[in-house]
Design an enzyme around this catalytic site. Structure first.
Site, PDB file in Angstrom:
ATOM      1  N   HIS A  28       0.843  -1.193   0.000  1.00  0.00           N
ATOM      2  CA  HIS A  28       0.000   0.000   0.000  1.00  0.00           C
ATOM      3  C   HIS A  28       0.880   1.246   0.000  1.00  0.00           C
ATOM      4  O   HIS A  28       1.757   1.389   0.860  1.00  0.00           O
ATOM      5  CB  HIS A  28      -0.908   0.001   1.225  1.00  0.00           C
ATOM      6  CG  HIS A  28      -1.985   1.041   1.180  1.00  0.00           C
ATOM      7  ND1 HIS A  28      -1.726   2.382   1.341  1.00  0.00           N
ATOM      8  CD2 HIS A  28      -3.329   0.947   0.977  1.00  0.00           C
ATOM      9  CE1 HIS A  28      -2.856   3.057   1.255  1.00  0.00           C
ATOM     10  NE2 HIS A  28      -3.833   2.217   1.038  1.00  0.00           N
ATOM     11  N   HIS A  53     -11.581   6.565  -0.380  1.00  0.00           N
ATOM     12  CA  HIS A  53     -11.445   5.119  -0.195  1.00  0.00           C
ATOM     13  C   HIS A  53     -12.777   4.391  -0.358  1.00  0.00           C
ATOM     14  O   HIS A  53     -12.799   3.155  -0.448  1.00  0.00           O
ATOM     15  CB  HIS A  53     -10.860   4.810   1.181  1.00  0.00           C
ATOM     16  CG  HIS A  53      -9.369   5.029   1.263  1.00  0.00           C
ATOM     17  ND1 HIS A  53      -8.819   6.238   1.586  1.00  0.00           N
ATOM     18  CD2 HIS A  53      -8.324   4.197   1.034  1.00  0.00           C
ATOM     19  CE1 HIS A  53      -7.491   6.141   1.576  1.00  0.00           C
ATOM     20  NE2 HIS A  53      -7.169   4.918   1.236  1.00  0.00           N
ATOM     21  N   ARG A 128      -6.656  20.879  -6.937  1.00  0.00           N
ATOM     22  CA  ARG A 128      -6.368  19.480  -6.632  1.00  0.00           C
ATOM     23  C   ARG A 128      -5.799  19.460  -5.209  1.00  0.00           C
ATOM     24  O   ARG A 128      -4.605  19.565  -4.987  1.00  0.00           O
ATOM     25  CB  ARG A 128      -5.365  18.910  -7.630  1.00  0.00           C
ATOM     26  CG  ARG A 128      -5.192  17.372  -7.688  1.00  0.00           C
ATOM     27  CD  ARG A 128      -5.168  16.672  -6.416  1.00  0.00           C
ATOM     28  NE  ARG A 128      -4.913  15.246  -6.527  1.00  0.00           N
ATOM     29  CZ  ARG A 128      -5.181  14.418  -5.575  1.00  0.00           C
ATOM     30  NH1 ARG A 128      -5.723  14.843  -4.423  1.00  0.00           N
ATOM     31  NH2 ARG A 128      -4.921  13.124  -5.709  1.00  0.00           N
ATOM     32  N   CYS A 175      -2.015  20.038 -13.135  1.00  0.00           N
ATOM     33  CA  CYS A 175      -2.030  18.924 -12.189  1.00  0.00           C
ATOM     34  C   CYS A 175      -1.225  17.753 -12.760  1.00  0.00           C
ATOM     35  O   CYS A 175      -1.257  17.488 -13.966  1.00  0.00           O
ATOM     36  CB  CYS A 175      -3.472  18.503 -11.935  1.00  0.00           C
ATOM     37  SG  CYS A 175      -3.643  17.100 -10.814  1.00  0.00           S
ATOM     38  N   TYR A 315       3.997  11.120  -7.256  1.00  0.00           N
ATOM     39  CA  TYR A 315       4.244  11.859  -8.488  1.00  0.00           C
ATOM     40  C   TYR A 315       5.677  11.623  -8.964  1.00  0.00           C
ATOM     41  O   TYR A 315       6.565  12.467  -8.807  1.00  0.00           O
ATOM     42  CB  TYR A 315       3.955  13.337  -8.273  1.00  0.00           C
ATOM     43  CG  TYR A 315       2.534  13.581  -7.818  1.00  0.00           C
ATOM     44  CD1 TYR A 315       1.460  13.033  -8.516  1.00  0.00           C
ATOM     45  CD2 TYR A 315       2.255  14.330  -6.680  1.00  0.00           C
ATOM     46  CE1 TYR A 315       0.157  13.231  -8.106  1.00  0.00           C
ATOM     47  CE2 TYR A 315       0.952  14.543  -6.265  1.00  0.00           C
ATOM     48  CZ  TYR A 315      -0.090  13.983  -6.978  1.00  0.00           C
ATOM     49  OH  TYR A 315      -1.379  14.184  -6.567  1.00  0.00           O
TER      50      TYR A 315
END
Length: 463
Positions: A28, A53, A128, A175, A315
Site C-alpha cells: 500500500h 477510499h 487538486r 495537475c 508523483y
C-alpha cells in the site's frame, strides 16, 4: 514449532468487518498512515480524512483481506459518527465547476469554457487538494526560511514580503494527473484510479510575489551552491498522521533568477483565494503542480528531497513495466518539469457539431513545461493521414526558456460529406522540438502521470 518466532499480524476493523492486512500493507503506497493510525483499531479515522477510499475498487480490495466480523455486541450502526469531518471548514467552490472528488476537493471549471479566456478566472481555476484546507490568520502567519543543519534562519510575515520588490509571472499550472482518465481507458487491464482526471486540470493566471532566488541569495545560497541539492516547501495542511504536505525542487531551479520561482501572495491581481494557498504559496512555473505548495509555512534548503509521500511515491516517473509488485520507489525520479501537452476544449467528446462549408471548428490549449514555447499545433480528422496546422490565437510574449504560460489555439478542419461522426486528434510541438507521443500504450504509468499522448475526441456531425 517451539522456538520459532511468531509473526506479528496486523488486524484492523472497518464497519462490522475484521481484516488482516499484514501482507497488503507492504504494498500500500500509504501504508505508514495505516500503521500509525489504525493498528488494532478502526479504519474509520482514515476513511474520514481520505473519503475517496469509498471507491468500489478499493472496497473490493479490502474485502479480499476479511477474516471475520466483530461480535454483534461490538458492532456499531454508524461508526463514522464518532469522528469529526476534517473538511467541514473548506471553502464552498463555484457551482459551475466540474467536481471529481468532494473531499478533499478536486475540481475545475468546465472543459468547454477552458479555452475561452487566456487568464482563467480564480473561481474556475482548477483545484487538486490532498488534505483539508488549513485555517490561517494572515496577520500572525510567518514564513520560515532555513538552511538545514545550520543556524542560518530567517522569518517573514506577509507584510514583510509585500514590502519587498515583487514580480508578476504569467504562467500555467497543471495537475500531475491531468488527462489521467484517457490513460486508464487506453490501456487494457489498467487499474481503476481514484481520481480519473479529465483534460481540464490545467489553468493559466498571473502570479505576484517575491522571487525565491532573492530570498535565498540573502541567506548566502546562490547558483554556485554545491552542497545543497534541493529546496523543500512545507505547507500547513496535514495528514492524519500529523505530517505536513511538502514537496521539493532542485536547487538550480530555486536559485536561478530566470527560473521565476516565487513566494506568491496574489493571483490575477487579487489576494490568493483560500483554495489556492492563502495567504502565501510557493509557485514553481514550468513544473508539475504538486511542487507549488500551498499554505506555505517553511522553505528548507536541504541535501535531500522532501520526505512527503507525494514526493517519494505518488508523483514520479515510472516506466510502463513498473507496477505495485515490482516497484522500487528509490529508483524512480520525481516528476518535475512537465512534458509537452495539448487537448481539445471544444467540442467535447460525444458532442454533436454542425458542419459549415465542409468543415468543423475546434478549439483547445497547448502547454509545455520547463519554459518551452509552443511553436505548432497539429490536428487531424482522418487518423493521421492528413494534418492541419492550427492557429495559435493567444500566447504570452515571453520567449523560451521563460515561456511559462499556455497557448490557446483554434482550427477549422475538413470532414467527409457523408460522415456521421469523426475522431479529432491533436498534438503539440514545443520550441525544443518535443512532440506528444501518439499512444498511451507505451508511456503508461501505474500512478497515472504524466499523461501527454495525443488527445482524441470523437464527435457526431450534423450536416
Amino acid at each position: 514449532m517451539s522456538g520459532m518466532p511468531l509473526e506479528t499480524r496486523i488486524w484492523v476493523t472497518f464497519r462490522e468487518g475484521v481484516y488482516d492486512i499484514t501482507d497488503y500493507i507492504k504494498k500500500h503506497p500509504g501504508g505508514e498512515k495505516i500503521l500509525i493510525s489504525a493498528i488494532g483499531g478502526q479504519l474509520e479515522p482514515l476513511w474520514t480524512m481520505y473519503p475517496f477510499h469509498e471507491h468500489r475498487a478499493i472496497l473490493q480490495t479490502l474485502e479480499m483481506h476479511r477474516i471475520g466480523n466483530l461480535a454483534l455486541e461490538d458492532q456499531i450502526d454508524d461508526p463514522f459518527k464518532f469522528f469529526d469531518d476534517p473538511y467541514i471548514n473548506d471553502p464552498v467552490m463555484h457551482s459551475d465547476n466540474h467536481v471529481v472528488v468532494e473531499k478533499p476537493y478536486i475540481g475545475s471549471g468546465p472543459l468547454s469554457r477552458l479555452g475561452d479566456e487566456f487568464y482563467t478566472p480564480n473561481e474556475h481555476f482548477y483545484v487538486r487538494n490532498h488534505l483539508p484546507v488549513p485555517q490561517i490568520d494572515p496577520n500572525t502567519h510567518t514564513i520560515e526560511l532555513e538552511i538545514e543543519g545550520t543556524d542560518n534562519k530567517k522569518c517573514y510575515t506577509l507584510d514583510d514580503l509585500k514590502r519587498m520588490k515583487n514580480v508578476t509571472v504569467t504562467a500555467a499550472l497543471m495537475c500531475s494527473g491531468n488527462r489521467r482518465e484517457e490513460m486508464v481507458k487506453a490501456v487494457p487491464g489498467a487499474r481503476e484510479m481514484v481520481a480519473n482526471l479529465t483534460p481540464n486540470f490545467i489553468s493559466n493566471a498571473q502570479w505576484t510575489g517575491v522571487p525565491l532566488s532573492c530570498l535565498l541569495k540573502d541567506m548566502g545560497i546562490t547558483t554556485d551552491e554545491k552542497k545543497y541539492k534541493h529546496v523543500q516547501f512545507i505547507g500547513l495542511d496535514k495528514e492524519v498522521t500529523g505530517e505536513p504536505y511538502s514537496a521539493s525542487i532542485p536547487i538550480f531551479k530555486a536559485t536561478d533568477p530566470y527560473g521565476d520561482v516565487i513566494l506568491a501572495y496574489e493571483m490575477n491581481g487579487a489576494p490568493l483565494p483560500p483554495m489556492h494557498g492563502f495567504p502565501i504559496r510557493a509557485f514553481v512555473p514550468g513544473h508539475t503542480g504538486a511542487r507549488s505548495v500551498k499554505w506555505l509555512k517553511k522553505v528548507l534548503v536541504s541535501e535531500h528531497e522532501a520526505p512527503c509521500h507525494y514526493q517519494q511515491i505518488d508523483y514520479k516517473l515510472y516506466g510502463p513495466n513498473v507496477n505495485w509488485k515490482n516497484v522500487d520507489y528509490s529508483a524512480c525520479p520525481a516528476l518535475q518539469m512537465v512534458p509537452v501537452n495539448s487537448a481539445v476544449c471544444r467540442p467535447n467528446n460525444g458532442d454533436t457539431v454542425h458542419v459549415e462549408d465542409g468543415c468543423i471548428n475546434i478549439k483547445g490549449y497547448a502547454y509545455s513545461g520547463g519554459g518551452q514555447k509552443i511553436i505548432r499545433l497539429d490536428v487531424t480528422s482522418d487518423g493521421g493521414e492528413t494534418w492541419h496546422t492550427a492557429t495559435l490565437d493567444h500566447q504570452d510574449k515571453s520567449e523560451a526558456p521563460h515561456h511559462w504560460a499556455w497557448t490557446l489555439w483554434s482550427c477549422k478542419i475538413p470532414v467527409k460529406k457523408d460522415a456521421s461522426e469523426v475522431d479529432v486528434w491533436c498534438k503539440a510541438v514545443d520550441s525544443s522540438g518535443n512532440v506528444q507521443p501518439e499512444s498511451f500504450k507505451n508511456i503508461f504509468s501505474w500512478k497515472g502521470c504524466p499523461c501527454n499522448a495525443y488527445n482524441r475526441v470523437k464527435v457526431k456531425l450534423s450536416h
